[in-house]
Design a protein around this motif. Structure first.
Motif, PDB file in Angstrom:
ATOM      1  N   LEU A 115       0.846  -1.206   0.000  1.00  0.00           N
ATOM      2  CA  LEU A 115       0.000   0.000   0.000  1.00  0.00           C
ATOM      3  C   LEU A 115       0.878   1.251   0.000  1.00  0.00           C
ATOM      4  CD1 LEU A 115      -2.470   1.797   0.401  1.00  0.00           C
ATOM      5  CD2 LEU A 115      -2.630   0.988   2.752  1.00  0.00           C
ATOM      6  N   LEU A 116       0.757   2.044  -1.050  1.00  0.00           N
ATOM      7  CA  LEU A 116       1.549   3.270  -1.195  1.00  0.00           C
ATOM      8  C   LEU A 116       0.634   4.488  -1.204  1.00  0.00           C
ATOM      9  CD1 LEU A 116       3.834   2.128  -4.182  1.00  0.00           C
ATOM     10  CD2 LEU A 116       4.342   1.960  -1.727  1.00  0.00           C
ATOM     11  N   ILE A 117       1.222   5.632  -0.874  1.00  0.00           N
ATOM     12  CA  ILE A 117       0.473   6.887  -0.847  1.00  0.00           C
ATOM     13  C   ILE A 117       0.960   7.785  -1.981  1.00  0.00           C
ATOM     14  CG2 ILE A 117       0.056   8.992   0.512  1.00  0.00           C
ATOM     15  CD1 ILE A 117      -1.339   6.436   1.585  1.00  0.00           C
ATOM     16  N   GLY A 118       0.002   8.219  -2.815  1.00  0.00           N
ATOM     17  CA  GLY A 118       0.364   9.050  -3.961  1.00  0.00           C
ATOM     18  C   GLY A 118      -0.277  10.426  -3.903  1.00  0.00           C
ATOM     19  N   SER A 119       0.403  11.383  -4.509  1.00  0.00           N
ATOM     20  CA  SER A 119      -0.117  12.749  -4.650  1.00  0.00           C
ATOM     21  C   SER A 119       0.616  13.339  -5.839  1.00  0.00           C
ATOM     22  CB  SER A 119       0.157  13.551  -3.375  1.00  0.00           C
ATOM     23  OG  SER A 119       1.554  13.745  -3.222  1.00  0.00           O
ATOM     24  N   LEU A 120       0.204  14.503  -6.280  1.00  0.00           N
ATOM     25  CA  LEU A 120       0.957  15.139  -7.357  1.00  0.00           C
ATOM     26  C   LEU A 120       2.384  15.433  -6.898  1.00  0.00           C
ATOM     27  CD1 LEU A 120      -1.877  17.508  -8.628  1.00  0.00           C
ATOM     28  CD2 LEU A 120      -0.908  15.577  -9.896  1.00  0.00           C
ATOM     29  N   LEU A 121       2.538  15.757  -5.610  1.00  0.00           N
ATOM     30  CA  LEU A 121       3.847  16.141  -5.052  1.00  0.00           C
ATOM     31  C   LEU A 121       4.906  15.051  -5.206  1.00  0.00           C
ATOM     32  CD1 LEU A 121       2.614  17.667  -1.655  1.00  0.00           C
ATOM     33  CD2 LEU A 121       3.467  18.955  -3.637  1.00  0.00           C
ATOM     34  N   ASN A 122       4.477  13.761  -5.189  1.00  0.00           N
ATOM     35  CA  ASN A 122       5.451  12.664  -5.216  1.00  0.00           C
ATOM     36  C   ASN A 122       5.129  11.627  -6.295  1.00  0.00           C
ATOM     37  OD1 ASN A 122       3.189  11.426  -4.118  1.00  0.00           O
ATOM     38  ND2 ASN A 122       4.394  10.096  -2.764  1.00  0.00           N
ATOM     39  N   ARG A 128       7.639   4.985  -9.561  1.00  0.00           N
ATOM     40  CA  ARG A 128       8.877   4.182  -9.519  1.00  0.00           C
ATOM     41  C   ARG A 128       8.784   3.086  -8.461  1.00  0.00           C
ATOM     42  NH1 ARG A 128      13.074   5.577 -12.484  1.00  0.00           N
ATOM     43  NH2 ARG A 128      12.995   7.655 -13.381  1.00  0.00           N
ATOM     44  N   ALA A 129       8.278   3.462  -7.285  1.00  0.00           N
ATOM     45  CA  ALA A 129       8.151   2.484  -6.190  1.00  0.00           C
ATOM     46  C   ALA A 129       7.186   1.370  -6.610  1.00  0.00           C
ATOM     47  CB  ALA A 129       7.660   3.177  -4.918  1.00  0.00           C
ATOM     48  N   ALA A 130       6.032   1.743  -7.177  1.00  0.00           N
ATOM     49  CA  ALA A 130       5.036   0.739  -7.593  1.00  0.00           C
ATOM     50  C   ALA A 130       5.628  -0.163  -8.674  1.00  0.00           C
ATOM     51  CB  ALA A 130       3.777   1.430  -8.099  1.00  0.00           C
ATOM     52  N   PHE A 131       6.364   0.439  -9.591  1.00  0.00           N
ATOM     53  CA  PHE A 131       6.962  -0.333 -10.685  1.00  0.00           C
ATOM     54  C   PHE A 131       7.961  -1.353 -10.137  1.00  0.00           C
ATOM     55  CE2 PHE A 131       9.910  -0.929 -14.302  1.00  0.00           C
ATOM     56  CZ  PHE A 131       8.986  -1.362 -15.244  1.00  0.00           C
ATOM     57  N   SER A 132       8.716  -0.930  -9.120  1.00  0.00           N
ATOM     58  CA  SER A 132       9.754  -1.816  -8.555  1.00  0.00           C
ATOM     59  C   SER A 132       9.155  -3.021  -7.834  1.00  0.00           C
ATOM     60  CB  SER A 132      10.665  -1.029  -7.605  1.00  0.00           C
ATOM     61  OG  SER A 132       9.984  -0.760  -6.386  1.00  0.00           O
ATOM     62  N   VAL A 133       7.911  -2.895  -7.375  1.00  0.00           N
ATOM     63  CA  VAL A 133       7.270  -3.980  -6.614  1.00  0.00           C
ATOM     64  C   VAL A 133       6.816  -5.115  -7.545  1.00  0.00           C
ATOM     65  CG1 VAL A 133       5.323  -4.531  -5.074  1.00  0.00           C
ATOM     66  CG2 VAL A 133       6.597  -2.418  -4.744  1.00  0.00           C
ATOM     67  N   LYS A 134       6.615  -4.785  -8.822  1.00  0.00           N
ATOM     68  CA  LYS A 134       6.289  -5.790  -9.849  1.00  0.00           C
ATOM     69  C   LYS A 134       5.015  -6.588  -9.580  1.00  0.00           C
ATOM     70  CE  LYS A 134      11.071  -6.289 -11.413  1.00  0.00           C
ATOM     71  NZ  LYS A 134      10.920  -5.149 -12.328  1.00  0.00           N
ATOM     72  N   ARG A 135       4.004  -5.928  -9.082  1.00  0.00           N
ATOM     73  CA  ARG A 135       2.669  -6.532  -8.971  1.00  0.00           C
ATOM     74  C   ARG A 135       1.714  -5.707  -9.823  1.00  0.00           C
ATOM     75  NH1 ARG A 135       1.593  -9.120  -3.685  1.00  0.00           N
ATOM     76  NH2 ARG A 135       3.415  -8.957  -2.340  1.00  0.00           N
ATOM     77  N   ASP A 136       0.517  -6.256 -10.086  1.00  0.00           N
ATOM     78  CA  ASP A 136      -0.528  -5.431 -10.675  1.00  0.00           C
ATOM     79  C   ASP A 136      -0.872  -4.298  -9.706  1.00  0.00           C
ATOM     80  OD1 ASP A 136      -0.659  -6.914 -12.974  1.00  0.00           O
ATOM     81  OD2 ASP A 136      -2.366  -8.117 -12.338  1.00  0.00           O
ATOM     82  N   VAL A 137      -1.326  -3.172 -10.269  1.00  0.00           N
ATOM     83  CA  VAL A 137      -1.553  -1.973  -9.454  1.00  0.00           C
ATOM     84  C   VAL A 137      -3.031  -1.569  -9.519  1.00  0.00           C
ATOM     85  CG1 VAL A 137      -0.953   0.483  -9.183  1.00  0.00           C
ATOM     86  CG2 VAL A 137       0.811  -1.151  -9.886  1.00  0.00           C
ATOM     87  N   LEU A 160      -0.220   6.880 -14.200  1.00  0.00           N
ATOM     88  CA  LEU A 160      -0.287   5.912 -15.300  1.00  0.00           C
ATOM     89  C   LEU A 160       0.686   6.280 -16.419  1.00  0.00           C
ATOM     90  CD1 LEU A 160      -2.724   4.813 -13.744  1.00  0.00           C
ATOM     91  CD2 LEU A 160      -3.883   4.521 -15.931  1.00  0.00           C
ATOM     92  N   ARG A 161       0.782   7.570 -16.709  1.00  0.00           N
ATOM     93  CA  ARG A 161       1.758   7.999 -17.728  1.00  0.00           C
ATOM     94  C   ARG A 161       3.181   7.657 -17.284  1.00  0.00           C
ATOM     95  NH1 ARG A 161      -0.768   7.946 -22.241  1.00  0.00           N
ATOM     96  NH2 ARG A 161      -2.181   9.647 -22.703  1.00  0.00           N
ATOM     97  N   GLU A 162       3.487   7.862 -15.996  1.00  0.00           N
ATOM     98  CA  GLU A 162       4.833   7.566 -15.476  1.00  0.00           C
ATOM     99  C   GLU A 162       5.096   6.053 -15.518  1.00  0.00           C
ATOM    100  OE1 GLU A 162       7.287   9.518 -14.582  1.00  0.00           O
ATOM    101  OE2 GLU A 162       6.353  11.491 -14.411  1.00  0.00           O
ATOM    102  N   LEU A 163       4.108   5.266 -15.104  1.00  0.00           N
ATOM    103  CA  LEU A 163       4.273   3.801 -15.118  1.00  0.00           C
ATOM    104  C   LEU A 163       4.460   3.295 -16.544  1.00  0.00           C
ATOM    105  CD1 LEU A 163       1.665   2.801 -12.397  1.00  0.00           C
ATOM    106  CD2 LEU A 163       4.073   2.123 -12.403  1.00  0.00           C
ATOM    107  N   SER A 164       3.729   3.887 -17.470  1.00  0.00           N
ATOM    108  CA  SER A 164       3.816   3.509 -18.870  1.00  0.00           C
ATOM    109  C   SER A 164       5.215   3.816 -19.419  1.00  0.00           C
ATOM    110  CB  SER A 164       2.751   4.295 -19.642  1.00  0.00           C
ATOM    111  OG  SER A 164       2.559   3.743 -20.900  1.00  0.00           O
ATOM    112  N   ARG A 165       5.754   4.960 -19.013  1.00  0.00           N
ATOM    113  CA  ARG A 165       7.095   5.365 -19.450  1.00  0.00           C
ATOM    114  C   ARG A 165       8.142   4.395 -18.896  1.00  0.00           C
ATOM    115  NH1 ARG A 165      10.802   8.736 -17.482  1.00  0.00           N
ATOM    116  NH2 ARG A 165       9.519   9.202 -15.655  1.00  0.00           N
ATOM    117  N   LEU A 166       7.979   4.035 -17.626  1.00  0.00           N
ATOM    118  CA  LEU A 166       8.926   3.099 -16.997  1.00  0.00           C
ATOM    119  C   LEU A 166       8.865   1.730 -17.665  1.00  0.00           C
ATOM    120  CD1 LEU A 166       8.230   4.025 -13.267  1.00  0.00           C
ATOM    121  CD2 LEU A 166      10.400   4.355 -14.472  1.00  0.00           C
ATOM    122  N   ASP A 167       7.648   1.326 -18.051  1.00  0.00           N
ATOM    123  CA  ASP A 167       7.465   0.000 -18.641  1.00  0.00           C
ATOM    124  C   ASP A 167       7.860   0.003 -20.122  1.00  0.00           C
ATOM    125  OD1 ASP A 167       6.839  -2.612 -18.089  1.00  0.00           O
ATOM    126  OD2 ASP A 167       4.758  -2.434 -18.710  1.00  0.00           O
ATOM    127  N   GLY A 168       7.945   1.182 -20.716  1.00  0.00           N
ATOM    128  CA  GLY A 168       8.360   1.293 -22.117  1.00  0.00           C
ATOM    129  C   GLY A 168       7.312   0.834 -23.111  1.00  0.00           C
TER     130      GLY A 168
END
Lengths: 236, 236
Positions: A115-122, A128-137, A160-168
């Protein structure tokens, strides 16, 4: 990696969050406040649903924070404005926090694999943290009283745009996720104006918290991600 | 003129629709099919919730149309593909229609002050009709099985942009309405591609109905607006 977006707390089914990474968003203001508190030296935030729970859990050194109807709770040290969660007051002090929507969403998502906490600030750090965990989100927009909130949706779109960029590659997502990415693309260059024009932004401005809306509209200011660990939110 | 957007049939509260103009949207495919049928000489479409109701209401000259799980219903004349609702078969014949989401949304919106049918095919005409009625507007996205659908949301965004243009000023709307306008702005120049990539578009393509998705992605092709009158949908 499937990444779905849920429009409000009430549409979150706790049993669907098992094994997944859940990102809870309440841009105005709970999750922006939690990120700000940890950034400024608060070691842990304990989110609870009720005022009574907050008082029961409180240890002598703890600060009580939160709001009802956007206003500070009687007898609490802090409201729900991120501007209050700054040094020197906050450093080294655990915060017990209760808000109308955000902390309820966090409680509901407790069973998540992560469980992660998101905002525009972070947002970037959170992706990046969600991507590193390698589970569905699952991205849970807190919303306000069962209603979808634009600011949470736009933050979901950015994640979603950031995750998409990380995933390529294009991200498999539900239709709300697709819609939020499209909305983000239009709004990203006029975010402050957009947040001031949505329902929560207008309500907060009316109550004298315009500065909070402007503050919470900043993207990727902090590289910190709060994560759920032993009933508290601490640094990832 | 307040114009709110509701994400799914189930979140529509019938008692909030009194005195208002309601626009029901089910782009893939019920409302696109209804618009197409009336455009091609069908005098009226009677939307009903169940297959049994359809058979009970049917008069000797009527055509039965509809789908379950995107497939034509056994014993019915027509499925839910707009390509079937064309001359010469359709001209002069009333249609009794039952679909999984769209006709349910229409039934739920019966108590509206004025009930209109919207799709990308007739969005501009629909916005004009709603504007001329001079009531507050609720745009009901049908969605699929309680889930928000991108194609309905984008159509809502287009309707709001058209209403805003007609009114000559920014439209007071809820946060979902703001989000859909923003999403529309990004998607409008690649609408066919976007509809093919959303959940309903992919499902229909898989079932051999790709042409329907491409057809339903056309904007403002018809100037006709179906309106609810005496238990039927007829030309406005």
């Amino acid at each position: 990696m499937q990444v779905d977006v849920i429009p409000t707390v009430n549409e979150t089914r706790a049993d669907e969050l098992n094994q997944k990474t859940v990102i809870v968003i309440d841009v105005l203001r709970a999750t922006s406040t939690i990120v700000t508190a940890l950034q400024h030296g608060c070691p842990a935030v304990v989110p609870v649903e009720t005022v009574q729970q907050a008082k029961q859990i409180q240890q002598p050194e703890d600060l009580l924070g939160g709001e009802r109807y956007c206003k500070k709770i009687a007898g609490f040290h802090l409201g729900n404005s991120p501007s209050e969660y700054t040094p020197p007051g906050i450093a080294g002090r655990r915060v017990v926090l209760t808000t109308t929507n955000g902390t309820r969403a966090i409680q509901k998502a407790q069973r998540a694999g992560c469980l992660l906490i998101g905002s525009l600030l972070n947002a970037e750090a959170c992706a990046r943290a969600a991507f590193s965990v390698k589970r569905d989100v699952v991205v849970v927009c807190s919303g306000t009283q069962d209603e979808f909130c634009l600011e949470d949706g736009l933050c979901a779109g950015l994640l979603l745009r950031e995750l998409s960029r990380l995933d390529g590659q294009p991200l498999p997502t539900n239709d709300l996720g697709l819609a939020m990415m499209l909305a983000w693309d239009t709004a990203k260059d006029r975010l402050e104006e957009t947040l001031l024009s949505c329902a929560s932004g207008k309500r907060l401005t009316k109550l004298g918290h315009r500065d909070d809306v402007v503050y919470c509209a900043q993207t990727n200011r902090f590289a910190l991600v709060p994560v759920w660990k032993e009933q508290s939110l601490v640094r990832f």
